[in-house]
Design a protein around this motif. Structure first.
Motif, PDB file in Angstrom:
ATOM      1  N   ALA A 192       0.775  -1.220   0.033  1.00  0.00           N
ATOM      2  CA  ALA A 192       0.059   0.103  -0.166  1.00  0.00           C
ATOM      3  C   ALA A 192       0.863   1.317   0.020  1.00  0.00           C
ATOM      4  O   ALA A 192       0.380   2.272  -0.467  1.00  0.00           O
ATOM      5  N   ALA A 193       1.876   1.290   0.744  1.00  0.00           N
ATOM      6  CA  ALA A 193       2.979   2.428   0.877  1.00  0.00           C
ATOM      7  C   ALA A 193       3.318   2.820  -0.501  1.00  0.00           C
ATOM      8  O   ALA A 193       3.445   3.818  -1.115  1.00  0.00           O
ATOM      9  N   VAL A 194       4.000   1.656  -1.168  1.00  0.00           N
ATOM     10  CA  VAL A 194       4.785   1.769  -2.521  1.00  0.00           C
ATOM     11  C   VAL A 194       3.567   2.275  -3.751  1.00  0.00           C
ATOM     12  O   VAL A 194       3.700   3.137  -4.294  1.00  0.00           O
ATOM     13  N   THR A 195       2.277   1.516  -3.751  1.00  0.00           N
ATOM     14  CA  THR A 195       1.228   1.998  -4.663  1.00  0.00           C
ATOM     15  C   THR A 195       0.786   3.267  -4.313  1.00  0.00           C
ATOM     16  O   THR A 195       0.527   4.277  -5.389  1.00  0.00           O
ATOM     17  N   GLY A 196       0.591   3.689  -2.930  1.00  0.00           N
ATOM     18  CA  GLY A 196       0.099   4.788  -2.584  1.00  0.00           C
ATOM     19  C   GLY A 196       1.080   6.309  -3.020  1.00  0.00           C
ATOM     20  O   GLY A 196       0.618   7.137  -3.501  1.00  0.00           O
ATOM     21  N   LEU A 197       2.533   5.903  -2.897  1.00  0.00           N
ATOM     22  CA  LEU A 197       3.350   6.731  -3.490  1.00  0.00           C
ATOM     23  C   LEU A 197       3.371   7.114  -4.953  1.00  0.00           C
ATOM     24  O   LEU A 197       3.418   8.087  -5.451  1.00  0.00           O
ATOM     25  N   PHE A 198       3.309   6.085  -5.651  1.00  0.00           N
ATOM     26  CA  PHE A 198       3.141   6.016  -7.169  1.00  0.00           C
ATOM     27  C   PHE A 198       1.787   6.935  -7.494  1.00  0.00           C
ATOM     28  O   PHE A 198       1.835   7.578  -8.349  1.00  0.00           O
ATOM     29  N   ALA A 199       0.688   6.514  -6.767  1.00  0.00           N
ATOM     30  CA  ALA A 199      -0.357   7.403  -7.110  1.00  0.00           C
ATOM     31  C   ALA A 199      -0.397   8.770  -6.675  1.00  0.00           C
ATOM     32  O   ALA A 199      -0.818   9.453  -7.633  1.00  0.00           O
ATOM     33  N   VAL A 200       0.210   9.046  -5.801  1.00  0.00           N
ATOM     34  CA  VAL A 200       0.687  10.635  -5.530  1.00  0.00           C
ATOM     35  C   VAL A 200       1.472  11.320  -6.693  1.00  0.00           C
ATOM     36  O   VAL A 200       1.209  12.232  -7.114  1.00  0.00           O
ATOM     37  N   GLY A 201       2.446  10.642  -7.075  1.00  0.00           N
ATOM     38  CA  GLY A 201       3.313  10.978  -8.348  1.00  0.00           C
ATOM     39  C   GLY A 201       2.257  11.236  -9.676  1.00  0.00           C
ATOM     40  O   GLY A 201       2.309  12.301 -10.222  1.00  0.00           O
ATOM     41  N   LEU A 202       1.358  10.306  -9.822  1.00  0.00           N
ATOM     42  CA  LEU A 202       0.703  10.538 -11.035  1.00  0.00           C
ATOM     43  C   LEU A 202      -0.391  11.675 -10.758  1.00  0.00           C
ATOM     44  O   LEU A 202      -0.515  12.413 -11.733  1.00  0.00           O
ATOM     45  N   ALA A 203      -0.836  11.609  -9.597  1.00  0.00           N
ATOM     46  CA  ALA A 203      -1.825  12.804  -9.310  1.00  0.00           C
ATOM     47  C   ALA A 203      -1.052  14.268  -9.401  1.00  0.00           C
ATOM     48  O   ALA A 203      -1.813  15.144  -9.991  1.00  0.00           O
ATOM     49  N   ARG A 204       0.058  14.384  -8.888  1.00  0.00           N
ATOM     50  CA  ARG A 204       0.770  15.422  -9.139  1.00  0.00           C
ATOM     51  C   ARG A 204       1.348  15.738 -10.703  1.00  0.00           C
ATOM     52  O   ARG A 204       1.489  16.943 -11.064  1.00  0.00           O
ATOM     53  N   GLY A 205       1.441  14.510 -11.296  1.00  0.00           N
ATOM     54  CA  GLY A 205       1.765  14.743 -12.892  1.00  0.00           C
ATOM     55  C   GLY A 205       0.478  14.878 -13.693  1.00  0.00           C
ATOM     56  O   GLY A 205       0.626  15.117 -15.008  1.00  0.00           O
ATOM     57  N   GLY A 206      -0.593  15.191 -13.021  1.00  0.00           N
ATOM     58  CA  GLY A 206      -1.762  15.570 -13.824  1.00  0.00           C
ATOM     59  C   GLY A 206      -2.573  14.255 -14.348  1.00  0.00           C
ATOM     60  O   GLY A 206      -3.399  14.574 -15.350  1.00  0.00           O
ATOM     61  N   VAL A 207      -2.481  13.426 -13.782  1.00  0.00           N
ATOM     62  CA  VAL A 207      -2.888  12.023 -14.174  1.00  0.00           C
ATOM     63  C   VAL A 207      -3.970  11.505 -12.859  1.00  0.00           C
ATOM     64  O   VAL A 207      -3.851  10.285 -12.490  1.00  0.00           O
ATOM     65  N   PRO A 208      -5.128  12.204 -12.692  1.00  0.00           N
ATOM     66  CA  PRO A 208      -5.855  11.891 -11.516  1.00  0.00           C
ATOM     67  C   PRO A 208      -6.381  10.528 -11.722  1.00  0.00           C
ATOM     68  O   PRO A 208      -6.599   9.604 -10.854  1.00  0.00           O
ATOM     69  N   ARG A 209      -6.959  10.029 -12.860  1.00  0.00           N
ATOM     70  CA  ARG A 209      -7.719   9.002 -13.131  1.00  0.00           C
ATOM     71  C   ARG A 209      -6.588   7.537 -12.819  1.00  0.00           C
ATOM     72  O   ARG A 209      -7.034   6.916 -12.421  1.00  0.00           O
ATOM     73  N   GLY A 210      -5.364   7.917 -13.342  1.00  0.00           N
ATOM     74  CA  GLY A 210      -4.580   6.964 -13.389  1.00  0.00           C
ATOM     75  C   GLY A 210      -4.259   6.627 -11.914  1.00  0.00           C
ATOM     76  O   GLY A 210      -4.005   5.677 -11.319  1.00  0.00           O
ATOM     77  N   ALA A 211      -3.981   7.676 -10.899  1.00  0.00           N
ATOM     78  CA  ALA A 211      -3.976   7.703  -9.515  1.00  0.00           C
ATOM     79  C   ALA A 211      -4.813   6.808  -8.846  1.00  0.00           C
ATOM     80  O   ALA A 211      -4.547   5.714  -7.946  1.00  0.00           O
ATOM     81  N   ARG A 212      -6.020   7.047  -9.211  1.00  0.00           N
ATOM     82  CA  ARG A 212      -7.189   6.421  -8.893  1.00  0.00           C
ATOM     83  C   ARG A 212      -7.242   4.778  -9.067  1.00  0.00           C
ATOM     84  O   ARG A 212      -7.389   3.852  -8.467  1.00  0.00           O
ATOM     85  N   ALA A 213      -6.896   4.502 -10.364  1.00  0.00           N
ATOM     86  CA  ALA A 213      -6.530   3.189 -10.755  1.00  0.00           C
ATOM     87  C   ALA A 213      -5.574   2.611  -9.955  1.00  0.00           C
ATOM     88  O   ALA A 213      -5.630   1.368  -9.797  1.00  0.00           O
ATOM     89  N   VAL A 214      -4.612   3.240  -9.653  1.00  0.00           N
ATOM     90  CA  VAL A 214      -3.399   2.505  -9.070  1.00  0.00           C
ATOM     91  C   VAL A 214      -3.819   2.028  -7.550  1.00  0.00           C
ATOM     92  O   VAL A 214      -3.387   1.273  -7.124  1.00  0.00           O
TER      93      VAL A 214
END
Length: 311
Positions: free
Chosen positions: A22-44
């Motif tokens: 969860a920590a690894v995927t949560g950090l990856f999702a934060v990176g996607l959200a900050r990169g302007g990919v909120p849908r990708g962040a939710r999918a992750v």
């Protein structure tokens, strides 16, 4: 009844792989959200919860076959339900899906999950009519919980209050199953979801990103309903009542009401957190009391229906 310290130590031992994933995927999702990919962040996040649960479950129980073999416990369908819910949620986030379509998917998926869980008990444990009734209740409960969670979490606060409500409910269900219903295995499985969700909430609180309760609306709803149905079907047999339907209804109703209260945006953040936490906590306490009230009087006779697989 298991000792609370033993339950907590076991839960900590079970949870670390789920927390790590969860920590690894949560950090990856934060990176996607900050990169302007909120849908990708939710999918992750959705795939991360499913992965955390499945890896954690593999540590405490042999991974089930597909479909389940004759000797496998029916509740193990929950493993495949987690996979399906995670994939469906990820697809729903990656591709823009209308709200009505999401509700239908949640309704059908919750009904299918309940059908699978109730199937091995037919006709010995529930009748065909009771099975269909459970399917309807499971589908509706999953759809309502998923919709309420997705709507309640739409805010810009770093503290995902709807996620906190889910965390309290899942922790309460884990303790209810492990302590009051004396089913360590189901309690441990539920604890894995709570551990992963708590990690997502912590990452989001510190770093921001997408609200976990919105991204995980379908997986959380499907897994909570599946574990409640599993407990009710598995732990009530002959004269023994481990988890009465009233206890399940109390906990689920408390969670639904708390999520609906969150839609009242006029309340200050602190008040919302306190109110909804008390609602779910009170529902959990009521569920514990209902389990105690349903238990038969103590007896020195051995329980011939004591299925050790659920202990």
């Amino acid at each position: 009844m298991p000792d609370i310290r033993e339950v907590l130590v076991t839960a900590g031992s079970d949870a670390w792989p789920a927390i790590l994933i969860a920590a690894v995927t949560g950090l990856f999702a934060v990176g996607l959200a900050r990169g302007g990919v909120p849908r990708g962040a939710r999918a992750v996040l959705a795939l991360g919860l499913a992965s955390a649960f499945c890896v954690g479950l593999s540590r405490i129980e042999a991974w089930p076959s597909l479909p389940l073999a004759a000797g496998e416990s029916a509740w193990l369908w929950t493993a495949w339900i987690a996979v399906g819910a995670g994939v469906l949620a990820a697809i729903g986030h990656a591709v823009k899906v209308p709200l009505a379509a999401r509700a239908v998917v949640a309704l059908l998926f919750g009904g299918l999950a309940t059908w699978l869980l109730a199937g091995p008990f037919v006709p010995h444990r529930v009748t065909e009519g009771e099975r269909w009734m459970l399917v309807g209740l499971g589908g509706v409960a999953t759809a309502v919980l998923a919709a309420a969670s997705a709507r309640a979490s739409r805010n810009d606060e770093r503290l995902d209050v709807a996620g906190v409500v889910w965390l309290v409910a899942l922790t309460g269900l884990s303790l209810l199953l492990a302590i009051a219903a004396s089913s360590a295995i189901l309690g441990r499985a539920t604890g894995l979801i709570a551990a992963a969700l708590g990690t997502f909430l912590g990452v989001r609180f510190v770093l921001g990103g997408e609200a976990p309760s919105r991204a995980l609306a379908l997986p959380l709803a499907a897994l909570l309903v599946s574990l409640c149905v599993s407990g009710w079907l598995s732990l009530n047999y002959e004269g023994h009542v481990g988890l009465p339907a009233t206890a399940v209804a109390a906990l689920v109703a408390g969670l639904v009401v708390a999520l609906l209260v969150l839609l009242v945006k006029a309340m200050p953040l602190a008040a919302r957190v306190v109110v909804v936490t008390l609602l779910v906590g009170g529902a959990t306490f009521a569920a514990f009391r209902l389990v105690d009230a349903a238990k038969p009087p103590p007896s020195d006779d051995a329980d011939e229906y004591d299925y050790s697989v659920f202990k």
